[in-house]
Enzyme design. Structure first.
Site, short mmCIF file in Angstrom:
data_model
loop_
_atom_site.label_atom_id
_atom_site.label_comp_id
_atom_site.label_asym_id
_atom_site.label_seq_id
_atom_site.Cartn_x
_atom_site.Cartn_y
_atom_site.Cartn_z
N HIS A 23 0.90 -1.35 -0.12
CA HIS A 23 -0.03 0.29 0.04
C HIS A 23 0.83 1.25 0.19
O HIS A 23 1.29 1.64 1.08
CB HIS A 23 -0.85 0.21 1.33
CG HIS A 23 -1.93 0.95 1.14
ND1 HIS A 23 -3.22 0.99 1.91
CD2 HIS A 23 -1.99 2.28 0.72
CE1 HIS A 23 -3.96 1.99 1.69
NE2 HIS A 23 -3.32 2.79 1.17
N HIS A 202 -9.76 1.27 -1.11
CA HIS A 202 -9.75 1.76 0.05
C HIS A 202 -11.03 1.57 0.52
O HIS A 202 -11.83 1.81 -0.15
CB HIS A 202 -9.17 3.26 0.21
CG HIS A 202 -7.59 3.40 -0.21
ND1 HIS A 202 -6.97 2.95 -1.35
CD2 HIS A 202 -6.71 4.04 0.45
CE1 HIS A 202 -5.72 3.10 -1.21
NE2 HIS A 202 -5.76 4.10 -0.41
N GLU A 205 -11.32 3.14 5.84
CA GLU A 205 -10.35 4.07 6.46
C GLU A 205 -10.89 5.12 7.10
O GLU A 205 -10.94 5.35 8.54
CB GLU A 205 -9.49 4.70 5.26
CG GLU A 205 -8.35 5.74 5.73
CD GLU A 205 -7.64 6.36 4.66
OE1 GLU A 205 -7.92 6.50 3.36
OE2 GLU A 205 -6.54 6.85 4.89
N ASP A 283 1.66 4.14 3.07
CA ASP A 283 0.83 4.92 2.25
C ASP A 283 1.08 5.87 1.56
O ASP A 283 1.47 5.64 0.25
CB ASP A 283 -0.35 5.26 3.40
CG ASP A 283 -1.79 5.60 2.95
OD1 ASP A 283 -1.93 5.58 1.53
OD2 ASP A 283 -2.40 6.03 3.55
N ASP A 284 1.41 7.03 2.21
CA ASP A 284 2.08 8.46 1.53
C ASP A 284 3.33 8.67 2.62
O ASP A 284 3.20 9.61 3.15
CB ASP A 284 1.18 9.33 1.38
CG ASP A 284 -0.18 8.84 0.69
OD1 ASP A 284 0.09 8.91 -0.46
OD2 ASP A 284 -1.21 8.47 1.19
N1 ADE Z 1 -4.73 8.73 -1.91
C1 ADE Z 1 -3.56 8.78 -1.28
N2 ADE Z 1 -3.52 8.43 -0.03
C2 ADE Z 1 -4.68 8.05 0.27
C3 ADE Z 1 -5.46 7.59 1.49
N3 ADE Z 1 -4.60 7.28 2.51
N4 ADE Z 1 -6.79 7.36 1.41
C4 ADE Z 1 -7.34 7.73 0.50
N5 ADE Z 1 -6.85 8.09 -0.86
C5 ADE Z 1 -5.64 8.58 -0.84
ZN ZN Z 2 -3.93 4.83 0.62
#
Ligand code: ADE
Ligand code: ZN
Length: 341
Positions: A23, A202, A205, A283-284
């Site tokens: 992810h 996703h 969340e 994730d990011d």
């Molecule tokens: N796009 C990038 N990161 C995300 C996340 N955590 N949830 C939804 N969309 C995303």
């Molecule tokens: Zn994500």
């Protein structure tokens, strides 16, 4: 400290553990330094004066707060070389973290809507992933649809992707979750399934358990991204366990986006105890303060994870991947060998 003499010993064990990352949004690995240098290279103006100002803006109250900045940041990505450089920088970090396999998300609509050709995006990412393969890191590419846009827009994106399908292994669903349930994309995901693509989304969340049910029943997902809120529904947990589906959990993301108040309250251990196949992912990472090892170490410290739990998380990252079972077996043996000391 079950199974370790100290936190440092646990961190060293995690660092050397072979792992897969399942992810990872490639645009979310855009570090402020690269954002600045690409802005200069491409003559794009940024609202931020310097790298420190960018980092200071990364203070989010929820998913939307983050997404607003994330879409702004990706505006510096224009050429095939930009996407190659971005992906190569991520692979360098992943290699340092003992990542042996990555399944990477990309958001084509975030680029094509700005006039960037689809070929620049996929071409640059795929060229970097081919080089990664030569360095011993395998990969799969997953194209995400932005759920705040229409299903027609997603269908047009799938049309654009058709010539590149040999490079794309699956499709996913990301962006603003609440108000954009999976069923909004039923037809485009059915089409992707018919094309033989893997399906992820996703779900749970920020959105309710019902969105996770829809991901299962309507989209027929092969894997669930996040899935935190599935824990609110025992029948849903039972269904995910019985199907043996993997959850791609992102601890530092959950903390930064206020999905959890505190990592000590993170549901990861409860997920494992419920029999869910949870994994740890970044994730990011450029926005949330750490790559995959930092995620492992932060959540292991906060929850005092045991050696067995950590090994299970690493094993799940391969068994939940889209690698063949023979490839998975090779990685599982490498985990066993590291764990045996
Ligand atoms: N796009 C990038 N990161 C995300 C996340 N955590 N949830 C939804 N969309 C995303
Ligand atoms: Zn994500």
């Amino acid at each position: 400290m079950t199974g370790f003499a100290s936190r440092e010993a646990r961190a060293a064990f995690i660092a050397g553990l072979p792992k897969a990352e399942l992810h990872l949004h490639i645009e979310g690995s855009l570090e402020p330094e690269m954002m600045f240098s690409l802005a200069q290279r491409n003559g794009v103006s940024l609202v931020f004066e310097n790298v420190e100002a960018i980092r200071a803006a990364y203070d989010f109250s929820n998913l939307q707060d983050f997404l607003d900045i994330y879409y702004q940041g990706m505006a510096v990505l224009l050429t095939e070389q930009d996407f190659f450089d971005l992906t190569t920088a991520y692979i360098d970090r992943a290699a340092t973290d003992g990542v042996r396999h990555v399944e990477i998300f990309f958001d084509p609509q975030g680029h094509t809507a700005r006039g960037v050709p689809f070929a620049n995006v996929v071409g640059g990412i795929a060229r970097a992933l081919a080089e990664a393969e030569a360095r011993g890191i395998s990969s799969r590419l997953i194209m995400c649809f932005l759920r705040h846009l229409s299903e027609d827009d997603a269908q047009a994106t799938l049309d654009e992707a058709l010539p590149f399908l040999p490079l794309i292994h699956g499709v996913g669903l990301d962006s603003s979750e609440v108000g954009h349930p999976p069923e909004k994309f039923a037809r485009v995901f059915a089409r992707a399934r018919d094309l033989g693509l893997k399906i992820v989304a996703h779900a749970g969340e920020e959105g309710p358990p019902d969105y996770v049910w829809q991901a299962l029943d309507v989209l027929q997902v092969d894997r669930i991204d996040h899935g935190n809120r599935a824990l609110e529904d025992a029948a849903l947990v039972g269904r995910i366990v019985s199907e043996g589906l993997t959850l791609t959990v992102c601890p530092l993301s959950n903390l930064k986006l206020c999905v959890v108040e505190d990592l000590a309250r993170h549901p990861l251990r409860r997920m494992l105890a419920a029999g869910l196949r949870a994994t740890v992912n970044s994730d990011d990472p450029a926005y949330f303060g750490g790559y995959v090892n930092a995620n492992f170490i932060a959540v292991a410290d906060a929850l005092d994870l045991t050696r067995d739990e950590i090994v299970t998380l690493a094993r799940n990252s391969f068994t939940g991947s889209f690698l063949t079972s023979a490839e998975q077996a090779r990685h599982l043996a490498a985990i066993d060998s590291w764990a045996a000391g």
